[in-house]
Design a protein around this motif. Structure first.
Motif, PDB file in Angstrom:
ATOM      1  N   GLY A 112       0.852  -0.865   0.199  1.00  9.51           N
ATOM      2  CA  GLY A 112      -0.104  -0.086   0.189  1.00  9.51           C
ATOM      3  C   GLY A 112       1.116   1.231  -0.617  1.00  9.51           C
ATOM      4  N   VAL A 113       1.655   1.081   1.290  1.00 10.24           N
ATOM      5  CA  VAL A 113       2.983   2.030   0.982  1.00 10.24           C
ATOM      6  C   VAL A 113       3.220   2.634  -0.846  1.00 10.24           C
ATOM      7  CG1 VAL A 113       4.924   3.089   2.167  1.00 10.24           C
ATOM      8  CG2 VAL A 113       3.242   2.331   3.396  1.00 10.24           C
ATOM      9  N   LYS A 114       3.814   1.236  -1.003  1.00  8.34           N
ATOM     10  CA  LYS A 114       4.385   1.625  -2.484  1.00  8.34           C
ATOM     11  C   LYS A 114       3.681   2.217  -3.820  1.00  8.34           C
ATOM     12  CE  LYS A 114       7.736  -1.372  -1.313  1.00  8.34           C
ATOM     13  NZ  LYS A 114       9.567  -2.490  -1.816  1.00  8.34           N
ATOM     14  N   PHE A 115       2.876   1.277  -2.951  1.00  9.43           N
ATOM     15  CA  PHE A 115       1.133   2.493  -4.750  1.00  9.43           C
ATOM     16  C   PHE A 115       1.402   3.788  -4.040  1.00  9.43           C
ATOM     17  CE2 PHE A 115       0.363  -2.801  -4.184  1.00  9.43           C
ATOM     18  CZ  PHE A 115       0.693  -2.827  -6.313  1.00  9.43           C
ATOM     19  N   LYS A 116       0.711   4.160  -3.277  1.00 10.78           N
ATOM     20  CA  LYS A 116       0.951   5.464  -2.544  1.00 10.78           C
ATOM     21  C   LYS A 116       1.436   6.433  -3.296  1.00 10.78           C
ATOM     22  CE  LYS A 116      -3.293   5.007  -0.947  1.00 10.78           C
ATOM     23  NZ  LYS A 116      -4.203   6.062  -0.894  1.00 10.78           N
ATOM     24  N   ASP A 117       3.368   5.394  -2.926  1.00  8.37           N
ATOM     25  CA  ASP A 117       3.906   6.350  -3.433  1.00  8.37           C
ATOM     26  C   ASP A 117       4.548   6.849  -5.153  1.00  8.37           C
ATOM     27  OD1 ASP A 117       4.969   7.476  -1.461  1.00  8.37           O
ATOM     28  OD2 ASP A 117       6.361   6.202  -1.119  1.00  8.37           O
ATOM     29  N   ALA A 118       3.834   5.782  -5.638  1.00 12.10           N
ATOM     30  CA  ALA A 118       4.622   5.578  -6.728  1.00 12.10           C
ATOM     31  C   ALA A 118       3.750   6.148  -7.746  1.00 12.10           C
ATOM     32  CB  ALA A 118       3.860   3.911  -7.372  1.00 12.10           C
ATOM     33  N   ASP A 119       1.621   6.440  -6.607  1.00 12.57           N
ATOM     34  CA  ASP A 119       0.953   7.041  -7.786  1.00 12.57           C
ATOM     35  C   ASP A 119       1.481   8.789  -7.461  1.00 12.57           C
ATOM     36  OD1 ASP A 119      -0.708   5.314  -8.554  1.00 12.57           O
ATOM     37  OD2 ASP A 119      -1.945   5.682  -7.071  1.00 12.57           O
ATOM     38  N   LEU A 120       2.133   9.182  -6.149  1.00 12.58           N
ATOM     39  CA  LEU A 120       2.078  10.547  -5.728  1.00 12.58           C
ATOM     40  C   LEU A 120       3.828  10.773  -6.576  1.00 12.58           C
ATOM     41  CD1 LEU A 120       2.478  13.125  -3.634  1.00 12.58           C
ATOM     42  CD2 LEU A 120       3.265  11.541  -2.272  1.00 12.58           C
ATOM     43  N   VAL A 121       4.319  10.423  -6.922  1.00 12.65           N
ATOM     44  CA  VAL A 121       5.587  10.815  -7.862  1.00 12.65           C
ATOM     45  C   VAL A 121       5.183  10.694  -8.995  1.00 12.65           C
ATOM     46  CG1 VAL A 121       6.884  10.387  -5.785  1.00 12.65           C
ATOM     47  CG2 VAL A 121       6.925   8.880  -7.910  1.00 12.65           C
ATOM     48  N   GLY A 122       4.723  10.369  -9.724  1.00 13.14           N
ATOM     49  CA  GLY A 122       3.695   9.970 -10.898  1.00 13.14           C
ATOM     50  C   GLY A 122       4.797   9.694 -12.105  1.00 13.14           C
ATOM     51  N   ILE A 123       5.139   8.680 -11.708  1.00 16.82           N
ATOM     52  CA  ILE A 123       5.968   8.225 -13.199  1.00 16.82           C
ATOM     53  C   ILE A 123       5.187   7.283 -13.646  1.00 16.82           C
ATOM     54  CG2 ILE A 123       7.849   6.392 -13.519  1.00 16.82           C
ATOM     55  CD1 ILE A 123       9.450   7.773 -11.075  1.00 16.82           C
ATOM     56  N   PRO A 124       5.530   7.977 -15.165  1.00 18.04           N
ATOM     57  CA  PRO A 124       3.654   7.614 -15.791  1.00 18.04           C
ATOM     58  C   PRO A 124       3.975   5.936 -15.931  1.00 18.04           C
ATOM     59  CG  PRO A 124       5.799   8.376 -17.743  1.00 18.04           C
ATOM     60  CD  PRO A 124       6.240   8.733 -15.923  1.00 18.04           C
ATOM     61  N   VAL A 125       4.623   5.227 -16.407  1.00 11.55           N
ATOM     62  CA  VAL A 125       4.661   4.182 -15.921  1.00 11.55           C
ATOM     63  C   VAL A 125       4.879   3.285 -15.358  1.00 11.55           C
ATOM     64  CG1 VAL A 125       5.102   1.658 -17.366  1.00 11.55           C
ATOM     65  CG2 VAL A 125       5.267   3.563 -18.658  1.00 11.55           C
ATOM     66  N   ARG A 126       4.011   2.032 -14.621  1.00 10.46           N
ATOM     67  CA  ARG A 126       4.857   1.176 -13.181  1.00 10.46           C
ATOM     68  C   ARG A 126       4.518  -0.088 -14.051  1.00 10.46           C
ATOM     69  NH1 ARG A 126       0.001   1.143  -8.524  1.00 10.46           N
ATOM     70  NH2 ARG A 126      -0.841  -0.621  -9.926  1.00 10.46           N
ATOM     71  N   VAL A 127       5.288  -0.369 -13.212  1.00  6.35           N
ATOM     72  CA  VAL A 127       5.272  -2.511 -13.309  1.00  6.35           C
ATOM     73  C   VAL A 127       5.254  -3.005 -12.353  1.00  6.35           C
ATOM     74  CG1 VAL A 127       6.610  -4.451 -14.368  1.00  6.35           C
ATOM     75  CG2 VAL A 127       6.604  -1.974 -15.312  1.00  6.35           C
ATOM     76  N   THR A 128       4.254  -3.793 -11.841  1.00  4.75           N
ATOM     77  CA  THR A 128       4.064  -4.466 -10.233  1.00  4.75           C
ATOM     78  C   THR A 128       3.843  -5.164 -10.396  1.00  4.75           C
ATOM     79  OG1 THR A 128       2.160  -2.992 -10.033  1.00  4.75           O
ATOM     80  CG2 THR A 128       2.488  -4.598  -8.699  1.00  4.75           C
ATOM     81  N   VAL A 129       5.078  -6.135  -9.623  1.00  4.88           N
ATOM     82  CA  VAL A 129       5.657  -7.484  -9.228  1.00  4.88           C
ATOM     83  C   VAL A 129       4.889  -7.663  -7.869  1.00  4.88           C
ATOM     84  CG1 VAL A 129       7.668  -9.622  -9.570  1.00  4.88           C
ATOM     85  CG2 VAL A 129       7.594  -6.953 -10.134  1.00  4.88           C
ATOM     86  N   GLY A 130       3.385  -8.689  -8.193  1.00  8.57           N
ATOM     87  CA  GLY A 130       2.682  -8.996  -6.983  1.00  8.57           C
ATOM     88  C   GLY A 130       2.671 -10.646  -6.582  1.00  8.57           C
ATOM     89  N   GLU A 131       2.553 -11.154  -6.343  1.00  7.31           N
ATOM     90  CA  GLU A 131       2.879 -12.544  -5.435  1.00  7.31           C
ATOM     91  C   GLU A 131       2.280 -12.883  -6.608  1.00  7.31           C
ATOM     92  OE1 GLU A 131       2.699 -13.609  -1.149  1.00  7.31           O
ATOM     93  OE2 GLU A 131       2.744 -11.523  -1.010  1.00  7.31           O
ATOM     94  N   ARG A 132       0.209 -12.399  -6.554  1.00  6.65           N
ATOM     95  CA  ARG A 132      -0.461 -13.951  -7.186  1.00  6.65           C
ATOM     96  C   ARG A 132       0.209 -13.333  -8.325  1.00  6.65           C
ATOM     97  NH1 ARG A 132      -4.480 -11.090  -4.184  1.00  6.65           N
ATOM     98  NH2 ARG A 132      -4.696  -9.634  -5.564  1.00  6.65           N
ATOM     99  N   ARG A 133       0.577 -12.628  -9.335  1.00  7.93           N
ATOM    100  CA  ARG A 133       0.730 -12.858 -11.060  1.00  7.93           C
ATOM    101  C   ARG A 133       1.768 -13.807 -11.111  1.00  7.93           C
ATOM    102  NH1 ARG A 133      -3.730 -11.261 -13.242  1.00  7.93           N
ATOM    103  NH2 ARG A 133      -4.702  -8.819 -12.630  1.00  7.93           N
ATOM    104  N   VAL A 134       3.049 -13.689 -10.138  1.00  3.45           N
ATOM    105  CA  VAL A 134       3.928 -13.581 -10.367  1.00  3.45           C
ATOM    106  C   VAL A 134       4.193 -15.042 -10.654  1.00  3.45           C
ATOM    107  CG1 VAL A 134       5.015 -13.543  -7.840  1.00  3.45           C
ATOM    108  CG2 VAL A 134       6.575 -12.789 -10.476  1.00  3.45           C
ATOM    109  N   ALA A 135       3.557 -15.301  -9.646  1.00  2.88           N
ATOM    110  CA  ALA A 135       2.978 -17.508  -9.439  1.00  2.88           C
ATOM    111  C   ALA A 135       2.820 -18.037 -10.750  1.00  2.88           C
ATOM    112  CB  ALA A 135       2.214 -17.083  -8.036  1.00  2.88           C
TER     113      ALA A 135
END
Length: 575
Positions: free
Chosen positions: A513-536
RNA sequence: CGGGGCGUAGCGCAGCCUGGUAGCGCACCAGCUUCGGGAGCUGGGGGUCGCCGGUUCGAAGCCGGCCGCCCCGACCA
């Protein structure tokens, strides 16, 4: 860049000092910190943005044939005395003495320095045209710094100065800058408009401002939807409206109006529309006193008034002077029966009007039913008021619209305003010595960063255009303690770096949650998320900050997909 | 420069009116649990209460002066 080894101090709460989104978000995203009023430090993230803007500016200036230089911030008073601006510039010019008690100032602009540099070195028309620019600090001791970086006292500016042999050549230099500026602001992702402008203290005749549409802007853009006419409020003209009087001129009559002074008071007391009142303003100029007459519901535009009166300086007469000229105090002045005959300039809208009301030049009295020419003389009718909503476009007659904007660029045709007094001459083809015909061109580099944020943000934070984003990709590992997440994230980080992509890798041991909030805040245009469910399933998620568009792809193709998206984002802005 | 407001921990604030020796949330440090949208519990560290002076047995709080910052206006290449 790994976030664990970066310095990006984000703030969860909105700082109390910030009133507008760009200011608040720059502080919250850890881009800047305030040192004093209007003086800011740039942190790593903010500085990366500024550097990207500077690079775009540099590329386009170079493309336009300008040459980069670097001029001193500390400038000797003598130069400013030579141009005459040591006395003209007010407290905005920060002055000080060195150890030998010599006067210096911090450069708020660099016309003097550049003219000094060029005169003597450039002697022949063969060396022209020449356009020199620099990108660095300006200091203006603003009366009221505000809105964070938008109106700072110390800021970064790109300023350029062109030298031509004649006006025709200046036109070409000017147009080249006009084009370069348009490209620069487009590449920065700004939605802007070019407006006709007053040239102010910098001087010169022709001037355009590049305005970014923004509700929080300090400037007012006056524009016409149908023909594209656009000007700043100071400059904006409006179509002259010919009215045929609906009533016959009546005989003037003096009325007792005890202690009724302001337009509002007079209007209420006599139950007459403010537009039927004549506001009579006495100004002191270098050519003597002038009385300006404008409708009561309008404001005098001093820039227009100066031009109309053909004067350089304009200063409201003080009460004693007013009394001496009018024979009455401020509030009871009018064009009829002035004690002293001074120049009278009326707004052109006054010309066709009849039966106005004004002060009677006698305390506690006004005079009604006065009509120009019949009851008082006017030396000239000119457009001397600010355009107002409801006015018509001077070019096509459609209604003018008003909107707020932020000035990010300003270009001027200076002519010989500096070269003449500072004796900067060259030898022309005909063997005659002539002053350089100059232009000057400014861009508020740091201000661009704030202006972009004003235009591109949402409730969660900034939405950078990729061209000036501090990084291109935000790689977000949801849980560094999960082996697979960590392994895949590291692999992607390396893969993206190998492709030359600027990636900020959030490898912190923080909750998702903290990371998502920071990512949105600093506003870099492309976000790549490596999450447990997907990465499985050997998958990762790619999300665009601006459109919130999300796609899922396999780990193997992730780098290629990102590369593609990044390329496309650049193309959208640089095409 | 005129008008208004604020200065208490890194950030956001309470306490001030009605003086009795400083508190809350977030952040920070340690431990355990938690782990895809700013976690929970436990324990901890951190403050010359903007500065100077006055009143008082005693001042963050009252009084005076100064400084800084923010907002509105004036000003503004």
């Amino acid at each position: 860049m790994r976030l664990t080894r970066y310095h990006m101090p984000t703030l969860r709460e909105k700082p109390a000092e910030a009133e507008i989104p760009s200011h608040s978000l720059m502080l919250r995203a850890g881009m800047v910190r305030k040192l004093a009023a209007g003086i800011y430090s740039f942190l790593p993230l903010g500085w990366r943005v500024v550097k990207k803007i500077m690079e775009i500016v540099r590329e386009e200036m170079d493309r336009a044939g300008a040459l980069e230089v670097f001029l001193p911030v500390v400038q000797p008073a003598e130069l400013w005395m030579e141009s005459g601006r040591w006395s003209v510039f007010g407290k905005e010019l920060l002055r000080f003495k060195d150890r030998n008690q010599r006067d210096f100032c911090l450069g708020p602009t660099h016309e003097e320095v550049i003219v000094d540099l060029v005169r003597g070195e450039v002697r022949s028309y063969k060396q022209l045209p020449l356009n020199l620019y620099q990108i660095h600090i300006k200091f203006r001791d603003e009366a009221r710094p505000r809105f964070g970086i938008i109106r700072a006292r110390e800021f970064i500016m790109k300023d350029a100065y062109s030298f031509d042999k004649d006006w025709e050549s200046l036109d070409r230099s000017y147009n080249a800058m006009y084009e370069a500026y348009s490209r620069i602001f487009k590449r920065c992702g700004l939605d802007f408009v070019v407006v006709e402008a007053e040239s102010g203290a910098i001087g010169g005749d022709v001037s355009h401002e590049f305005m970014v549409w923004a509700p929080n802007g300090e400037d007012t853009i006056v524009y016409c939807r149908s023909c594209g006419y656009a000007a700043n409020l100071e400059r904006a003209a409006s179509r002259e409206v010919e009215t045929s009087p609906s009533e016959q001129p009546a005989d003037p009559e003096k009325v007792h109006t005890p202690d009724v002074r302001t337009i509002d008071e007079v209007s209420a007391f006599l139950k007459i529309e403010p537009s039927r009142l004549l506001k009579s303003l006495i100004y002191k100029t270098e050519k003597g006193y002038v009385l300006f007459l404008i409708p009561g519901d309008r404001e005098l535009n001093e820039a227009k008034a100066k031009r109309a009166a053909g004067v350089e300086t304009l200063e409201m007469a003080d009460p004693a002077e007013v009394y001496e000229i009018a024979g009455a105090s401020v509030g009871f002045v009018g064009p009829v029966g002035l004690k002293k005959r001074i120049t009278v300039i009326a707004d052109r809208s006054v010309k066709s009007g009849v039966n106005f009301v004004s002060g009677a030049n006698e305390d506690d009295y006004h005079i009604v039913n006065i009509t120009p020419e019949k009851d008082f003389e006017v030396d000239g009718y000119e457009d001397i008021v600010f355009a107002a909503p409801g006015d018509l476009c001077p070019k096509c007659g459609s209604p003018l619209e008003f909107s707020k904007g932020i000035e990010v660029g300003h270009i001027f045709k200076l002519g010989t305003k500096y070269s003449e007094p500072m004796k900067a001459y060259f030898l022309d083809e005909d063997g005659k010595e002539k002053p350089f015909v100059m232009g000057c061109y400014g861009i508020g580099v740091t201000r661009i960063a704030a202006a972009v944020i004003e235009q591109r943000h949402d409730d969660n934070g900034i939405m950078w255009p990729i061209t000036i984003s501090p990084f291109e990709v935000y790689l977000l590992a949801t849980n560094m303690k999960n082996e697979k997440v960590k392994e895949v994230s590291e692999k992607l980080y390396q893969g993206l770096l190998d492709e030359g992509i600027e990636v900020l890798y959030d490898d912190r041991d923080e909750r998702a949650g903290v990371k998502f909030k920071d990512a949105d805040l600093v506003g870099i245009p492309v976000r790549v998320t490596v999450g447990e469910r997907r990465v499985a399933n050997d998958e990762v998620e790619i999300k665009l900050r601006h459109s919130k568009e999300t796609l899922v792809c396999s780990v193997d193709e992730a780098v290629d997909r990102v590369k593609e998206i990044v390329k496309q984002l650049y193309e959208e802005l640089e095409a």
